[in-house]
Design an enzyme around this catalytic site. Structure first.
Site, PDB file in Angstrom:
ATOM      1  N   HIS A  40       0.847  -1.199   0.000  1.00 32.89           N
ATOM      2  CA  HIS A  40       0.000   0.000   0.000  1.00 32.89           C
ATOM      3  C   HIS A  40       0.882   1.248   0.000  1.00 32.89           C
ATOM      4  O   HIS A  40       2.113   1.156  -0.029  1.00 32.89           O
ATOM      5  CB  HIS A  40      -1.005  -0.021   1.142  1.00 32.89           C
ATOM      6  CG  HIS A  40      -0.400  -0.039   2.515  1.00 32.89           C
ATOM      7  ND1 HIS A  40       0.283   1.029   3.053  1.00 32.89           N
ATOM      8  CD2 HIS A  40      -0.367  -1.013   3.460  1.00 32.89           C
ATOM      9  CE1 HIS A  40       0.695   0.735   4.263  1.00 32.89           C
ATOM     10  NE2 HIS A  40       0.323  -0.514   4.539  1.00 32.89           N
TER      11      HIS A  40
ATOM     12  N   HIS B 236       4.080   1.636   2.131  1.00 35.30           N
ATOM     13  CA  HIS B 236       5.305   0.988   1.660  1.00 35.30           C
ATOM     14  C   HIS B 236       5.930   1.780   0.503  1.00 35.30           C
ATOM     15  O   HIS B 236       7.140   1.969   0.433  1.00 35.30           O
ATOM     16  CB  HIS B 236       5.018  -0.440   1.169  1.00 35.30           C
ATOM     17  CG  HIS B 236       4.294  -1.292   2.177  1.00 35.30           C
ATOM     18  ND1 HIS B 236       3.085  -1.876   1.912  1.00 35.30           N
ATOM     19  CD2 HIS B 236       4.615  -1.623   3.455  1.00 35.30           C
ATOM     20  CE1 HIS B 236       2.693  -2.550   2.981  1.00 35.30           C
ATOM     21  NE2 HIS B 236       3.601  -2.407   3.934  1.00 35.30           N
TER      22      HIS B 236
ATOM     23  N   CYS C 103       2.408 -10.137  20.850  1.00 38.85           N
ATOM     24  CA  CYS C 103       1.550  -9.750  19.718  1.00 38.85           C
ATOM     25  C   CYS C 103       1.981 -10.523  18.479  1.00 38.85           C
ATOM     26  O   CYS C 103       3.085 -10.318  17.970  1.00 38.85           O
ATOM     27  CB  CYS C 103       1.620  -8.251  19.429  1.00 38.85           C
ATOM     28  SG  CYS C 103       0.652  -7.832  17.939  1.00 38.85           S
TER      29      CYS C 103
ATOM     30  N   CYS D 139       2.856  -8.199  15.449  1.00 42.59           N
ATOM     31  CA  CYS D 139       4.179  -7.560  15.517  1.00 42.59           C
ATOM     32  C   CYS D 139       5.279  -8.612  15.564  1.00 42.59           C
ATOM     33  O   CYS D 139       6.441  -8.295  15.355  1.00 42.59           O
ATOM     34  CB  CYS D 139       4.343  -6.728  16.775  1.00 42.59           C
ATOM     35  SG  CYS D 139       3.284  -5.314  16.914  1.00 42.59           S
TER      36      CYS D 139
ATOM     37  N   CYS E 243      -2.179  -4.524  22.245  1.00 37.76           N
ATOM     38  CA  CYS E 243      -1.007  -4.103  21.477  1.00 37.76           C
ATOM     39  C   CYS E 243      -1.145  -2.625  21.136  1.00 37.76           C
ATOM     40  O   CYS E 243      -2.183  -2.210  20.616  1.00 37.76           O
ATOM     41  CB  CYS E 243      -0.901  -4.931  20.198  1.00 37.76           C
ATOM     42  SG  CYS E 243       0.284  -4.217  19.039  1.00 37.76           S
TER      43      CYS E 243
ATOM     44  N   HIS F  69      -1.493  -2.563  17.061  1.00 38.56           N
ATOM     45  CA  HIS F  69      -2.630  -3.228  16.402  1.00 38.56           C
ATOM     46  C   HIS F  69      -3.929  -3.163  17.193  1.00 38.56           C
ATOM     47  O   HIS F  69      -4.979  -3.559  16.683  1.00 38.56           O
ATOM     48  CB  HIS F  69      -2.262  -4.684  16.093  1.00 38.56           C
ATOM     49  CG  HIS F  69      -1.138  -4.790  15.113  1.00 38.56           C
ATOM     50  ND1 HIS F  69       0.164  -5.001  15.497  1.00 38.56           N
ATOM     51  CD2 HIS F  69      -1.125  -4.666  13.768  1.00 38.56           C
ATOM     52  CE1 HIS F  69       0.929  -5.007  14.425  1.00 38.56           C
ATOM     53  NE2 HIS F  69       0.185  -4.815  13.371  1.00 38.56           N
TER      54      HIS F  69
ATOM     55  N   LYS G 208      -2.939   5.973  11.172  1.00 35.91           N
ATOM     56  CA  LYS G 208      -1.886   5.409  10.332  1.00 35.91           C
ATOM     57  C   LYS G 208      -2.556   4.537   9.280  1.00 35.91           C
ATOM     58  O   LYS G 208      -3.445   3.762   9.596  1.00 35.91           O
ATOM     59  CB  LYS G 208      -0.958   4.556  11.193  1.00 35.91           C
ATOM     60  CG  LYS G 208       0.150   3.929  10.374  1.00 35.91           C
ATOM     61  CD  LYS G 208       0.946   2.924  11.163  1.00 35.91           C
ATOM     62  CE  LYS G 208       1.973   2.262  10.272  1.00 35.91           C
ATOM     63  NZ  LYS G 208       2.352   0.946  10.727  1.00 35.91           N
TER      64      LYS G 208
ATOM     65  N   LYS H 208      -2.876  -1.927   6.529  1.00 31.28           N
ATOM     66  CA  LYS H 208      -3.724  -3.004   6.060  1.00 31.28           C
ATOM     67  C   LYS H 208      -4.691  -3.427   7.173  1.00 31.28           C
ATOM     68  O   LYS H 208      -5.891  -3.560   6.954  1.00 31.28           O
ATOM     69  CB  LYS H 208      -2.809  -4.160   5.659  1.00 31.28           C
ATOM     70  CG  LYS H 208      -3.507  -5.414   5.250  1.00 31.28           C
ATOM     71  CD  LYS H 208      -3.897  -5.370   3.808  1.00 31.28           C
ATOM     72  CE  LYS H 208      -4.601  -6.686   3.470  1.00 31.28           C
ATOM     73  NZ  LYS H 208      -5.388  -6.596   2.286  1.00 31.28           N
TER      74      LYS H 208
HETATM   75  N1  MSP Z   1       9.037  -6.577   7.926  1.00 30.51           N
HETATM   76  C1  MSP Z   1       9.172  -5.504   8.827  1.00 30.51           C
HETATM   77  C2  MSP Z   1      10.446  -4.719   8.562  1.00 30.51           C
HETATM   78  C3  MSP Z   1      11.699  -5.520   8.612  1.00 30.51           C
HETATM   79  S1  MSP Z   1      13.091  -4.565   8.185  1.00 30.51           S
HETATM   80  C4  MSP Z   1      14.373  -5.497   8.590  1.00 30.51           C
HETATM   81  C5  MSP Z   1       7.986  -4.577   8.689  1.00 30.51           C
HETATM   82  N2  MSP Z   1       7.296  -4.657   7.539  1.00 30.51           N
HETATM   83  S2  MSP Z   1       6.025  -3.767   7.156  1.00 30.51           S
HETATM   84  O1  MSP Z   1       5.493  -4.344   5.945  1.00 30.51           O
HETATM   85  O2  MSP Z   1       5.144  -3.634   8.256  1.00 30.51           O
HETATM   86  O3  MSP Z   1       6.623  -2.385   6.766  1.00 30.51           O
HETATM   87  C6  MSP Z   1       6.835  -1.369   7.706  1.00 30.51           C
HETATM   88  C7  MSP Z   1       7.397  -0.170   6.978  1.00 30.51           C
HETATM   89  O4  MSP Z   1       6.538   0.193   5.879  1.00 30.51           O
HETATM   90  C8  MSP Z   1       7.478   1.084   7.810  1.00 30.51           C
HETATM   91  O5  MSP Z   1       8.620   1.117   8.628  1.00 30.51           O
HETATM   92  C9  MSP Z   1       7.497   2.124   6.721  1.00 30.51           C
HETATM   93  O6  MSP Z   1       8.740   2.120   6.100  1.00 30.51           O
HETATM   94  C10 MSP Z   1       6.470   1.591   5.762  1.00 30.51           C
HETATM   95  N3  MSP Z   1       5.107   1.994   6.118  1.00 30.51           N
HETATM   96  C11 MSP Z   1       4.033   1.166   6.279  1.00 30.51           C
HETATM   97  N4  MSP Z   1       2.933   1.908   6.544  1.00 30.51           N
HETATM   98  C12 MSP Z   1       3.254   3.207   6.569  1.00 30.51           C
HETATM   99  C13 MSP Z   1       2.544   4.399   6.787  1.00 30.51           C
HETATM  100  N5  MSP Z   1       1.249   4.438   6.985  1.00 30.51           N
HETATM  101  N6  MSP Z   1       3.252   5.554   6.781  1.00 30.51           N
HETATM  102  C14 MSP Z   1       4.600   5.576   6.574  1.00 30.51           C
HETATM  103  N7  MSP Z   1       5.282   4.475   6.363  1.00 30.51           N
HETATM  104  C15 MSP Z   1       4.647   3.280   6.314  1.00 30.51           C
HETATM  105  O7  MSP Z   1       7.770  -3.786   9.585  1.00 30.51           O
END
Ligand code: MSP
Length: 507
Positions: free
Chosen positions: A17, A20, A125, A128, A143, A146, A295, A298
């Protein structure tokens, strides 16, 4: 100089989304800018495929974790390509080469005396994949991320002696005050460290989807340890037959959002020290993209489909909006209305119209050839030091700040054209030299801002520079007057055409 930039690797338990895309695009801006500077760049992104979040999602979908990972990793890869990310490699933690590196590193952690056997008990969690301390919980058992109720869990695991890194970490934060940027995140991580560090379990017994612990194959390596080492492992196999580690490790900048600060700013340096590896030069922690003050995520269900936006408005418009609307490093709200406003007023009017007006005047008044002249002094003064400012800002990962500085010049150029009224000069043959200078100045300004905007708007900038007949993208070319007149300009068309937004689909 070498420059290595990373994004987090994204969980494959959901679809990609905008959140990312945000980090990936920001990293891409840095990578492209550094290439413009002639640096040797490596840009890494990828997917985090192990652990409970993925195993549970696969169970719910009635497929194996591997099937789910294969399907969703493909989606993340496609979205990176679709946003024009220029990543040099896409790592998947299910790659056998990554497994091999993780096994080797956890064995080294054990050999170095940082691992012991123990029992863990606490609130856990599964989303997480993390135990929570009592002070982190909301309403005693929820959590904080979440907002789901958590159960107390107990498990026999292998533990990592994080507690013994309290002092080395405090020293790191004292000696390298800009290791974590922005500063308030540095302070946040430091106070977490000063609050006392508890050992964490390095392995999990309850699942089998992961990298087996080399000396105890009934357990898998904790997904966060497995995932963090992607930043190192990728360099060892991204180029077949070549190991890039010496060239690119330690990483120059690692981008993450604040949700995973603890893992990157506390666990990660401790793990690296324990494994005798160098620490990255800098972590940059950005904020959240919010929709309706929450925030985007998903699990909260409030996501905006990046594919839809790009199909309608183009990739560059999305890239621009994300980095322009929310100051990189802070939280900020995004919305379809906000997007349309930026698209129409800034991209279409300020930049697109500036380009089409200026080119049309060169076509009409000078038969399509940019006149030879010196850049006007007033414009030269406005552009003075711009390249240096952009460089400094991007060295400090001020991605929106650099864009702001560039955009100020787009506005300067609009004002310049407005003030000098070339359409009036064109009526007076005695002022031909003035007209030449105004046209040359506007075209040069347009060229300079386009070179500087290239990392943000790669398709648009390339298209415009091709029409200007000046395709040098290097940062050295981004100086007003670096290029003279004489080029024959081509046809541009609309850079950012008007778009009829579709009717919102029924809920
Ligand atoms: N898999 C772990 C990260 C491991 S790194 C060694 C993880 N994955 S995640 O799919 O949840 O991605 C988290 C990251 O996605 C955040 O740190 C950020 O970079 C990005 N984001 C996800 N949602 C976001 C927002 N709503 N706003 C900004 N960044 C976002 O955590």
């Amino acid at each position: 100089m070498s420059y290595y930039v990373t994004t987090p690797i994204y969980y494959v338990n959901g679809d990609p989304h905008l959140g990312h895309v945000y980090t990936t695009v920001a990293a891409d801006v840095l990578a492209r800018h550094m290439r413009q500077r002639g640096e040797e760049v490596f840009f890494l992104t990828g997917t985090d495929e192990h652990g409970e979040p993925v195993a549970h999602a696969a169970e719910r979908a009635g497929v194996t974790p591997r099937e789910l990972a294969d399907r969703n990793a493909e989606r993340f890869k496609r979205v990176a390509a679709r946003v024009n990310a220029s990543n040099d490699f896409f790592i998947r933690t299910s790659d056998p080469e990554h497994h091999a590196v993780v096994s080797k590193i956890v064995s080294r952690l054990k050999q170095n005396g940082h691992v012991y056997e123990g029992t863990y008990e606490g609130f856990y969690c599964p989303r997480c994949a993390d135990f929570k301390t009592d002070s982190e919980l909301i309403d005693d058992d929820k959590c904080p991320i979440h907002l789901i109720e958590l159960q107390r869990e107990k498990e026999d695991n292998w533990f990592f002696r994080l507690s013994t890194f309290q002092e080395p970490l405090e020293k790191l934060y004292a000696e390298r005050p800009e290791w974590v940027l922005p500063g308030h995140r540095h302070n946040e991580a430091l106070s977490f460290i000063q609050g006392g560090l508890r050992d964490f379990s390095l392995s999990r017994a309850r699942i089998s989807w992961g990298v087996p612990v080399p000396w105890d194959p009934d357990q898998v390596v904790y997904v966060w340890v497995d995932a963090l080492f992607n930043y190192c492992s990728a360099l060892s196999y991204a180029r077949p037959g070549e190991d890039l580690t010496d060239r690119f490790w330690p990483a120059t900048v690692q981008l993450i959002a604040k949700d995973i600060l603890k893992f990157h700013a506390v666990f990660w340096p401790a793990l690296l020290m324990a494994a005798d590896l160098e620490l990255p030069e800098r972590l940059f922690i950005h904020g959240y993209l919010l929709m309706d003050d929450h925030k985007m995520s998903k699990s909260l269900g409030n996501v905006l489909d990046p594919f839809q936006v790009m199909d309608l408005y183009g990739t560059d418009a999305l890239r621009y909006y994300l980095l322009r609307e929310v100051a990189f490093g802070q939280d900020g709200s995004i919305s379809p209305e906000g997007f349309e406003t930026r698209y129409n007023t800034e991209l279409a009017n300020e930049y697109g119209n500036l380009a089409s007006r200026t080119l049309a005047m060169v076509a009409r008044y000078r038969d399509g050839v940019v006149p030879e002249a010196d850049p006007p002094a007033e414009l030269a003064a406005e552009f003075e030091g711009l390249v240096e400012t952009v460089r400094e800002r991007l060295d400090r990962v001020e991605v929106s700040g650099a864009l702001e500085d560039i955009w100020t010049r787009v506005r300067v150029l609009n004002r310049f054209v407005q003030d000098h009224e070339p359409w009036k000069l064109a009526k007076d043959p005695e002022r031909a030299a003035d007209l030449d200078q105004v046209l040359l100045g506007a075209i040069e300004g347009l060229r300079v801002v386009s070179v500087l905007l290239h990392p943000y708007l790669p398709e648009t900038a390339e298209r415009l520079l091709a029409v200007l007949g000046r395709e040098d993208l290097s940062l050295d070319a981004a100086r007003l007057g670096a290029v003279g007149g004489g080029a024959r300009i081509g046809e541009l068309g609309q850079l950012f055409p008007k778009v009829e937004a579709p009717e919102p689909s029924p809920a």
